[in-house]
Design an enzyme around this catalytic site. Structure first.
Site, PDB file in Angstrom:
ATOM      1  CB  SER A 245      53.893  27.099  11.989  1.00 55.51           C
ATOM      2  OG  SER A 245      52.721  27.403  11.271  1.00 55.51           O
ATOM      3  N   GLY A 246      52.324  29.645  12.913  1.00 53.70           N
ATOM      4  CA  GLY A 246      51.046  30.107  13.437  1.00 53.70           C
ATOM      5  C   GLY A 246      49.936  29.123  13.148  1.00 53.70           C
ATOM      6  CG  ASP A 247      47.158  26.900  10.590  1.00 49.13           C
ATOM      7  OD1 ASP A 247      46.886  25.766  11.023  1.00 49.13           O
ATOM      8  OD2 ASP A 247      46.304  27.643  10.088  1.00 49.13           O
ATOM      9  CG  ASP A 248      47.548  22.344  11.346  1.00 52.13           C
ATOM     10  OD1 ASP A 248      47.339  22.478  12.568  1.00 52.13           O
ATOM     11  OD2 ASP A 248      46.647  22.237  10.504  1.00 52.13           O
ATOM     12  CB  SER A 279      52.307  25.013  16.018  1.00 48.29           C
ATOM     13  OG  SER A 279      51.108  25.563  15.550  1.00 48.29           O
TER      14      SER A 279
END
Ligand code: NAG
Ligand code: NAG
Ligand code: NAG
Ligand code: NAG
Ligand code: NAG
Ligand code: NAG
Ligand code: NAG
Ligand code: NAG
Length: 465
Positions: A245-248, A279
C-alpha cells in the site's frame, strides 16, 4: 456401415450425456451463511466485455435479490469476464461471489458515482469539506452480507482519482473501494483488490466483521490507499492478508476531534493475525490518527512487515480526546524498517479550528513482545504529549539489528512511561529494564469473533463458466 454403428453409438451417447450433465460440480467456498437462491449478473443484463457499463445490471440484480432476504437469502455470481461498473449498493442476507477470472473494473465516469453525506464522526470529508462519493461497493444498515470469490479481482482503477487528488481538483472526498456502514455480520474474503481510489475497505459503525484471505495491491506512492480501516467497529477479525500500500496496511480509527468525541463510538475487540505488509511510507498497523471515539482491545499476532516505515504506530494529538488502551502485539518479524516502534502525540491534522485543544487523549497499556527486526534505521521514536504522558508501555523480548544508516539516538523517548525486558539495543531510561523479568501480556481469552464458524457453501455448476 452396419459394422461401425455399434462402435460409434457409445461415443455418441457419451457426447450427448456430457452435453446434458455437468462435467464438473459447482465451486465451494466458506462463508458465515450460505444462500438458498442464486443468480448470475448475466441474468440481469450484465456484459463482461470491459467496455459496457454494468452499473444498472448490478443495481437491478441487488433490487431483485433483496426480495429473497426473508427466504434464505441470495447469492449473485459474477462469472469470468471484465465487468465495468460504477457504484452499487448491497442488501441483507446477500453474497456477492466473484469467479476466479471475474474482474470488476471501477468506472472512471463520475456520473456513475452517487454522492453521500459526510460521516457524522468526521464532520467533513477527508479530501474536501463537502460530501463524498459513494464507494464502489456500498452497504448501509445491513445484516449478514458476504463479498467473496475464488480469488476474483476488484480493480478500483484509482489513478484517475489519485491524479485529481494530487492536483487538488476534488470537490468531494474520493470513493473507497468497499464501505459497509451501520451493519452487522459482514465477511469480505478470498479476493484480489487493486488500486482503490482511496482506502480499500472501510467498515464503519458496524460489528462482527470478518476479513480473510485478501491480496490488496496499490502502488507504494499512491495517496491514502490504506488496506483495511475498521472505524467505530466492534468485533473485527482480519487474517491471512497480503497488503502492499501507499498508506497504512491496517488503520484502526474512531472519528475525528469534536465530531468523533460527540459521536462517541469506539473501535473495540479487534484481532489481526497472519498479515504481511509492504508500505515504505506508512505503518503496518496504525491506531488513529482519528481515534476520538476511543480504541480499546486490539490484538495483533504473526505479523510480517517488509520495507515498511513502522510496525504498530499510534497517532494522536491534543484535540482528539478519548483513548487508545489495551493494545497487544506479539510475534512480529520486520525487514528493512525506518522505525520498529513509533508513537506520535503531535499528529496535528484537524477537521476545522473548532476542536478543543484541551481534549487530551489517554494512551495507556501498550504491550509489545517477541519481535525480530533487521535493517532498522531507528529502534523507537516514542513521543507522548507534554503534561499527558503515554503510560503503561511494556516491551519485551525484542531483538533489533540496525542498518548501516542507523541513527545515533536509537530510542528517542519523550513524555512516556513503562518498562522493558530483554530488548536490544537497550531502551531509553523512561523504559527501564524490569527486574524480576517481565513478559508483556497478551490476552488468553478468545474474542467472540474468533469463534465464528464458517459453513461450506456452493455455487451451482450452471453458474460456473
Ligand atoms: C427477479 O427475477 C426473477 C427471475 O428473472 C423474476 O422471476 C422475478 O420476477 C424478479 N423479481 C423482481 C422483484 O424483479
Ligand atoms: C444506495 O444507498 C444510499 C444510502 O442509503 C442511497 O442514497 C442510494 O440511493 C442507494 N443507491 C441505490 C442505487 O439504491
Ligand atoms: C441506519 O442506521 C442508523 C443507526 O441506527 C440510523 O441513524 C439511520 O437512520 C439508518 N439509515 C437507514 C437508511 O435506515
Ligand atoms: C490471488 O491472486 C493474486 C493476484 O494474482 C495472487 O498474488 C495470490 O497469490 C492469489 N491468492 C491465492 C490464494 O491464490
Ligand atoms: C468544484 O466546485 C467549483 C465551485 O463550486 C466549481 O467551479 C468546479 O467546477 C467544481 N469542480 C469539479 C471538478 O466539479
Ligand atoms: C480462502 O482463503 C483462505 C485463507 O484465508 C483459504 O484457507 C481458503 O482455502 C480460500 N478459499 C478459496 C475458495 O480460495
Ligand atoms: C537495508 O535498508 C536500506 C534502506 O534503509 C536498503 O536500501 C537496503 O537495500 C536494505 N538492505 C537489505 C539487505 O535489505
Ligand atoms: C526525537 O524526537 C523528537 C520528537 O519526536 C524530535 O523532535 C527530535 O528531532 C528527535 N531527535 C532525534 C535526535 O532524532
Amino acid at each position: 456401415m452396419t459394422m461401425t454403428l455399434p462402435r460409434v453409438l457409445p461415443l455418441l451417447l457419451l457426447l450427448l450425456l456430457s452435453s446434458l450433465l455437468p462435467t464438473r460440480g459447482g465451486e465451494s467456498y466458506a462463508a458465515i451463511s450460505c444462500r438458498k437462491h442464486s443468480a448470475s449478473l448475466v441474468d440481469f443484463g450484465g456484459v463482461g466485455d470491459g467496455k459496457t457499463s454494468n452499473t444498472e445490471a448490478f443495481r437491478r440484480a441487488v433490487a431483485n435479490l433483496s426480495g429473497y432476504a426473508g427466504d434464505g437469502g441470495a447469492q449473485l455470481v459474477v462469472p469470468a469476464g471484465k465487468w465495468l461498473t460504477g457504484s452499487f449498493n448491497l442488501t441483507s442476507h446477500f453474497t456477492l461471489y466473484l469467479e476466479k477470472d471475474a474482474t470488476l473494473l471501477a468506472s472512471q465516469d463520475e456520473s456513475e458515482w452517487p454522492h453521500l453525506a459526510i460521516l457524522p464522526s468526521y464532520g467533513r470529508g477527508r479530501d474536501a469539506p463537502g460530501g463524498r462519493y459513494s464507494s464502489l461497493i456500498f452497504g448501509t444498515n445491513l445484516t449478514d452480507v458476504v463479498i467473496t470469490g475464488n480469488n476474483g479481482t476488484i480493480n478500483g482503477q484509482g489513478a484517475y482519482w489519485w491524479d485529481k487528488f494530487k492536483k487538488d481538483e476534488l470537490n468531494l472526498t474520493r470513493p473507497y473501494l468497499i464501505e459497509i456502514m451501520f451493519s452487522d455480520r459482514v465477511q469480505i474474503s478470498n479476493l484480489t483488490l487493486l488500486d482503490s481510489p482511496s482506502w480499500f475497505i472501510h467498515p464503519v459503525y458496524s460489528s462482527n466483521i470478518l476479513v480473510q484471505g485478501l491480496t490488496i495491491l496499490a502502488p507504494i506512492d499512491s495517496p491514502n490507499t490504506d488496506g483495511v480501516d475498521p472505524d467505530s467497529c466492534t468485533n473485527v477479525r482480519i487474517e491471512d492478508c497480503y497488503i502492499v500500500s501507499g498508506d497504512d496496511c491496517i488503520a484502526i480509527k474512531s472519528g475525528w476531534d469534536e465530531y468523533g468525541i460527540k459521536f462517541g463510538m469506539p473501535t473495540r475487540h479487534v484481532i489481526i493475525r497472519r498479515l504481511t505488509c509492504i508500505s515504505p511510507d506508512s505503518a503496518t498497523i496504525a491506531l488513529g490518527s482519528e481515534m476520538s471515539g476511543g480504541i480499546q482491545d486490539v490484538r495483533a499476532e504473526d505479523i510480517m512487515a517488509i520495507n515498511t516505515q513502522s510496525g504498530v504506530r499510534i497517532k494522536t494529538a491534543p484535540g482528539r480526546g478519548a483513548y487508545v488502551k489495551d493494545i497487544f502485539a506479539k510475534g512480529m518479524t520486520m525487514k528493512t524498517m525506518k522505525y520498529v516502534f513509533w508513537m506520535t502525540g503531535a499528529y496535528n491534522s484537524h477537521p476545522d479550528p473548532g476542536y478543543d485543544p484541551k481534549a487530551l487523549p489517554v494512551i495507556q497499556g501498550i504491550n509489545y513482545r517477541d519481535i525480530m527486526a533487521s535493517n532498522v534505521t531507528y529502534s523507537a521514536r516514542l513521543e507522548g504529549i507534554k503534561g499527558d504522558p503515554f503510560t503503561g508501555i511494556c516491551i519485551s523480548n525484542v531483538h533489533i539489528e540496525l542498518s548501516e544508516e542507523r541513527k545515533k539516538l536509537q530510542w528517542n523517548c519523550t513524555d512516556i512511561a513503562g518498562a522493558t525486558h530483554n530488548v536490544t539495543p537497550v531502551a531509553c531510561h523512561l523504559l527501564p529494564e524490569k527486574e524480576p523479568a517481565i513478559d508483556c501480556p497478551f490476552p488468553t481469552d478468545r474474542l467472540p469473533i474468533e469463534d465464528v464458524q464458517l459453513k461450506t457453501c456452493s455455487v451451482p455448476y450452471n453458474y460456473v463458466r
